[in-house]
Design a protein around this motif. Sequence first.
Motif, short mmCIF file in Angstrom:
data_model
loop_
_atom_site.label_atom_id
_atom_site.label_comp_id
_atom_site.label_asym_id
_atom_site.label_seq_id
_atom_site.Cartn_x
_atom_site.Cartn_y
_atom_site.Cartn_z
N MET A 45 1.00 -1.11 -0.09
CA MET A 45 -0.08 -0.02 0.06
C MET A 45 0.83 1.18 0.03
O MET A 45 0.47 2.04 -0.58
CB MET A 45 -0.86 -0.11 1.43
N SER A 46 1.89 1.29 0.82
CA SER A 46 2.90 2.67 0.69
C SER A 46 3.52 2.63 -0.62
O SER A 46 3.60 3.79 -0.96
CB SER A 46 3.84 2.29 1.77
N THR A 47 3.80 1.51 -1.26
CA THR A 47 4.42 1.77 -2.57
C THR A 47 3.37 2.24 -3.53
O THR A 47 3.87 2.95 -4.27
CB THR A 47 5.07 0.24 -3.01
N ILE A 48 2.53 1.56 -3.56
CA ILE A 48 1.27 2.00 -4.37
C ILE A 48 0.95 3.54 -4.39
O ILE A 48 0.85 4.25 -5.20
CB ILE A 48 -0.17 1.13 -4.25
N SER A 49 0.79 3.96 -3.13
CA SER A 49 0.34 5.51 -2.81
C SER A 49 1.50 6.25 -3.42
O SER A 49 1.06 7.29 -4.12
CB SER A 49 -0.13 5.50 -1.57
N SER A 50 2.73 6.08 -2.82
CA SER A 50 3.89 6.80 -3.48
C SER A 50 4.09 7.03 -4.94
O SER A 50 4.10 7.86 -5.64
CB SER A 50 5.07 6.52 -2.58
N GLN A 51 3.84 5.83 -5.62
CA GLN A 51 3.92 5.73 -6.87
C GLN A 51 2.95 6.41 -7.76
O GLN A 51 2.93 7.19 -8.73
CB GLN A 51 4.10 4.28 -7.59
N LEU A 52 1.51 6.25 -7.11
CA LEU A 52 0.63 6.97 -7.86
C LEU A 52 0.67 8.78 -7.71
O LEU A 52 0.36 9.41 -8.70
CB LEU A 52 -0.73 6.65 -7.08
N LEU A 53 1.10 8.92 -6.38
CA LEU A 53 1.43 10.56 -6.07
C LEU A 53 2.44 11.09 -7.10
O LEU A 53 2.38 11.93 -7.56
CB LEU A 53 1.45 10.90 -4.74
N VAL A 54 3.50 10.37 -7.19
CA VAL A 54 4.55 10.83 -8.02
C VAL A 54 4.09 10.88 -9.51
O VAL A 54 4.44 11.77 -10.14
CB VAL A 54 5.98 9.65 -7.68
N SER A 55 3.44 9.78 -9.93
CA SER A 55 3.21 9.87 -11.48
C SER A 55 1.99 11.03 -11.49
O SER A 55 2.19 11.71 -12.39
CB SER A 55 2.39 8.55 -11.68
#
Length: 217
Positions: A45-55
């Motif tokens: 979940m932490s990886t998904i959230s950070s990648q979505l925000l960066v993208s």
Amino acid sequence: MGLAYATRMGIEVADPETIFIILSDVLFDPLITGFLLAAILAAIMSTISSQLLVSSSSLTEDFYSIFLRRNAPQKELVMIGRLAVLAVSLAAIYLAWDPSNNVLGLVSNAWAGFGAAFGPLVILSLTWKRMTRKGALAGMIVGAVTVLIWIYAPVLADGRTLSQGSGVYEIVPGFILSGLAIWLVSLMGKPPSEDIQSTFEAVRQALQRKGEPETPR
């Protein structure tokens, strides 16, 4: 190690990427297993959230507000960011929907795309003052497109892709063609301005002086 243990103990592993979950269930008490599974979900979940925000922020700030709407109001940028999150999420779901895909393969493809699109650009921008803006854009596009064609386009006679038929990691042709595109397009266009070239030389000389050993007093 996990697969070796499972094979020796006769534990059936249908998907090698689930070996951590299987061993957690076999080797630990259910209470500990619950914490380990929760740790897996937390990492995902932490990886998904950070990648979505960066993208989302990259598409909004680095593409939309620069190339499409420079003076877009903040409310519009927020809406574009939300739409970008939705688009990236749908793209990720589409890529993960194929049961033949695995995390290692997808990560390998992603790193190939990043390396081919930005690797030559970063190296040449630090070592060649003749590189231009159009050359940089050409290199990024050619590198990314080369990787996509190498992985997904069934261009061989038997319907296989270049990645399957040649066995060459896609970053190799992507990196080479990206570097050639930067070099050719930069030479075909006007050279960078005198200010940019003088700044390049000043930074290069400063780095050379910094790398020189100090003379003893």
